[in-house]
Design a protein around this motif. Sequence first.
Motif, PDB file in Angstrom:
ATOM      1  N   GLY A 117      17.082 -39.875  -6.676  1.00  0.00           N
ATOM      2  CA  GLY A 117      18.205 -40.563  -7.382  1.00  0.00           C
ATOM      3  C   GLY A 117      19.230 -41.202  -6.161  1.00  0.00           C
ATOM      4  O   GLY A 117      18.843 -41.659  -5.250  1.00  0.00           O
ATOM      5  N   SER A 118      20.596 -41.102  -6.568  1.00  0.00           N
ATOM      6  CA  SER A 118      21.447 -41.742  -5.580  1.00  0.00           C
ATOM      7  C   SER A 118      21.597 -40.984  -4.407  1.00  0.00           C
ATOM      8  O   SER A 118      21.890 -41.822  -3.420  1.00  0.00           O
ATOM      9  N   PHE A 119      21.389 -39.861  -4.024  1.00  0.00           N
ATOM     10  CA  PHE A 119      21.398 -39.178  -2.990  1.00  0.00           C
ATOM     11  C   PHE A 119      20.119 -38.486  -2.634  1.00  0.00           C
ATOM     12  O   PHE A 119      19.298 -38.205  -3.479  1.00  0.00           O
ATOM     13  N   ASP A 120      19.808 -38.435  -1.202  1.00  0.00           N
ATOM     14  CA  ASP A 120      18.663 -37.751  -0.889  1.00  0.00           C
ATOM     15  C   ASP A 120      18.594 -36.372  -0.606  1.00  0.00           C
ATOM     16  O   ASP A 120      17.780 -35.477  -0.862  1.00  0.00           O
ATOM     17  N   LEU A 121      20.024 -35.880  -0.313  1.00  0.00           N
ATOM     18  CA  LEU A 121      20.161 -34.397  -0.301  1.00  0.00           C
ATOM     19  C   LEU A 121      21.469 -34.084  -0.994  1.00  0.00           C
ATOM     20  O   LEU A 121      22.315 -34.884  -1.017  1.00  0.00           O
ATOM     21  N   MET A 122      21.465 -32.880  -1.572  1.00  0.00           N
ATOM     22  CA  MET A 122      22.813 -32.417  -2.217  1.00  0.00           C
ATOM     23  C   MET A 122      23.032 -31.057  -1.547  1.00  0.00           C
ATOM     24  O   MET A 122      22.123 -30.366  -1.596  1.00  0.00           O
ATOM     25  N   VAL A 123      24.265 -31.073  -1.344  1.00  0.00           N
ATOM     26  CA  VAL A 123      24.836 -29.751  -0.516  1.00  0.00           C
ATOM     27  C   VAL A 123      26.107 -29.245  -1.067  1.00  0.00           C
ATOM     28  O   VAL A 123      26.988 -29.774  -1.064  1.00  0.00           O
ATOM     29  N   GLU A 124      25.794 -27.810  -1.415  1.00  0.00           N
ATOM     30  CA  GLU A 124      27.154 -27.195  -1.679  1.00  0.00           C
ATOM     31  C   GLU A 124      27.840 -26.611  -0.608  1.00  0.00           C
ATOM     32  O   GLU A 124      27.010 -25.686   0.117  1.00  0.00           O
ATOM     33  N   ILE A 125      29.137 -26.829  -0.443  1.00  0.00           N
ATOM     34  CA  ILE A 125      29.783 -26.217   0.707  1.00  0.00           C
ATOM     35  C   ILE A 125      30.969 -25.388   0.106  1.00  0.00           C
ATOM     36  O   ILE A 125      31.601 -25.611  -0.642  1.00  0.00           O
ATOM     37  N   VAL A 126      31.083 -24.123   0.802  1.00  0.00           N
ATOM     38  CA  VAL A 126      32.453 -23.333   0.517  1.00  0.00           C
ATOM     39  C   VAL A 126      33.155 -23.041   1.843  1.00  0.00           C
ATOM     40  O   VAL A 126      32.804 -22.725   2.825  1.00  0.00           O
ATOM     41  N   CYS A 127      34.425 -23.620   1.931  1.00  0.00           N
ATOM     42  CA  CYS A 127      35.362 -23.721   2.978  1.00  0.00           C
ATOM     43  C   CYS A 127      36.719 -22.661   2.643  1.00  0.00           C
ATOM     44  O   CYS A 127      37.080 -22.567   1.563  1.00  0.00           O
ATOM     45  N   GLU A 128      37.377 -22.341   3.567  1.00  0.00           N
ATOM     46  CA  GLU A 128      38.549 -21.744   3.624  1.00  0.00           C
ATOM     47  C   GLU A 128      39.515 -22.562   2.938  1.00  0.00           C
ATOM     48  O   GLU A 128      40.500 -22.015   2.337  1.00  0.00           O
ATOM     49  N   ASP A 129      39.712 -23.890   3.312  1.00  0.00           N
ATOM     50  CA  ASP A 129      40.959 -24.769   2.974  1.00  0.00           C
ATOM     51  C   ASP A 129      40.196 -26.173   3.188  1.00  0.00           C
ATOM     52  O   ASP A 129      39.347 -26.426   3.450  1.00  0.00           O
ATOM     53  N   ASP A 130      41.353 -27.204   2.944  1.00  0.00           N
ATOM     54  CA  ASP A 130      41.021 -28.464   2.939  1.00  0.00           C
ATOM     55  C   ASP A 130      40.733 -28.976   4.374  1.00  0.00           C
ATOM     56  O   ASP A 130      39.812 -29.723   4.595  1.00  0.00           O
ATOM     57  N   ASP A 131      41.425 -28.179   5.273  1.00  0.00           N
ATOM     58  CA  ASP A 131      41.207 -28.607   6.860  1.00  0.00           C
ATOM     59  C   ASP A 131      39.789 -28.194   7.198  1.00  0.00           C
ATOM     60  O   ASP A 131      38.926 -29.028   7.850  1.00  0.00           O
ATOM     61  N   HIS A 132      39.461 -27.148   6.780  1.00  0.00           N
ATOM     62  CA  HIS A 132      38.017 -26.803   6.906  1.00  0.00           C
ATOM     63  C   HIS A 132      36.987 -27.256   6.445  1.00  0.00           C
ATOM     64  O   HIS A 132      35.852 -27.916   7.038  1.00  0.00           O
ATOM     65  N   LEU A 133      37.213 -27.790   4.972  1.00  0.00           N
ATOM     66  CA  LEU A 133      36.249 -28.842   4.446  1.00  0.00           C
ATOM     67  C   LEU A 133      36.231 -30.076   5.299  1.00  0.00           C
ATOM     68  O   LEU A 133      35.253 -30.713   5.533  1.00  0.00           O
ATOM     69  N   LEU A 134      37.407 -30.877   5.671  1.00  0.00           N
ATOM     70  CA  LEU A 134      37.447 -31.951   6.271  1.00  0.00           C
ATOM     71  C   LEU A 134      36.573 -31.897   7.590  1.00  0.00           C
ATOM     72  O   LEU A 134      35.650 -32.805   7.881  1.00  0.00           O
ATOM     73  N   GLU A 135      36.814 -30.588   8.327  1.00  0.00           N
ATOM     74  CA  GLU A 135      36.186 -30.565   9.783  1.00  0.00           C
ATOM     75  C   GLU A 135      34.490 -30.372   9.333  1.00  0.00           C
ATOM     76  O   GLU A 135      33.659 -31.213  10.219  1.00  0.00           O
ATOM     77  N   THR A 136      34.209 -29.747   8.371  1.00  0.00           N
ATOM     78  CA  THR A 136      32.864 -29.513   7.991  1.00  0.00           C
ATOM     79  C   THR A 136      32.072 -30.907   7.818  1.00  0.00           C
ATOM     80  O   THR A 136      31.135 -30.949   8.240  1.00  0.00           O
ATOM     81  N   ILE A 137      32.785 -31.674   6.827  1.00  0.00           N
ATOM     82  CA  ILE A 137      32.185 -32.863   6.525  1.00  0.00           C
ATOM     83  C   ILE A 137      32.379 -34.008   7.666  1.00  0.00           C
ATOM     84  O   ILE A 137      31.001 -34.335   7.907  1.00  0.00           O
ATOM     85  N   SER A 138      33.432 -34.175   8.122  1.00  0.00           N
ATOM     86  CA  SER A 138      33.438 -35.149   9.357  1.00  0.00           C
ATOM     87  C   SER A 138      33.074 -34.949  10.652  1.00  0.00           C
ATOM     88  O   SER A 138      32.340 -36.060  11.239  1.00  0.00           O
TER      89      SER A 138
END
Length: 168
Positions: A117-138
């Motif tokens: 479909g639209s993506f090759d991979l789908m990943v569920e991520i669990v982070c402590e907060d928005d900063d942790h989410l941003l760091e993990t993705i970016s």
Amino acid sequence: MHSDSVASRSADSRTGNGSSSTVDAVSLAIIEQLQEDGRRPYAAIGKAVGLSEAAVRQRVQKLLDQGVMQIVAVTDPLTVGFRRQAMVGINVEGDLDPVAEALSAMTECEYVVMTAGSFDLMVEIVCEDDDHLLETISTRIRAIPGVRSTESFVYLKLKKQTYMWGTR
């Protein structure tokens, strides 16, 4: 979400090769009992499915050894300090396997799946907060060689999460 749970799956579903392990009706009934309460005594399970405690113990061990199921404690991420969850769609240039392996090694990635479909991979991520989410993705996911693009779907509220699909 706070009690023990059983995650049931085909032994081959982890490898994605499409074949499935055959599990008989009695083993499915045992899995169902454990999905209701992962700490249910083998004697009680035996009574419910018509086997001795020893036979249930043996079957459970075989299901665990074959990778058909695992018995785990399922937590509510919010109550243990993880306030931000997201599903991330990833497009990859080249071979998916090295990217999927790198993602699988990240503690924040709870679920990694190759998709059509639209993506090759789908990943569920669990982070402590928005900063942790941003760091993990970016800085971590986007830095993996082969990652072409990502799209994030931030969870605002979790309405349903069950693990009862294993015996339907």
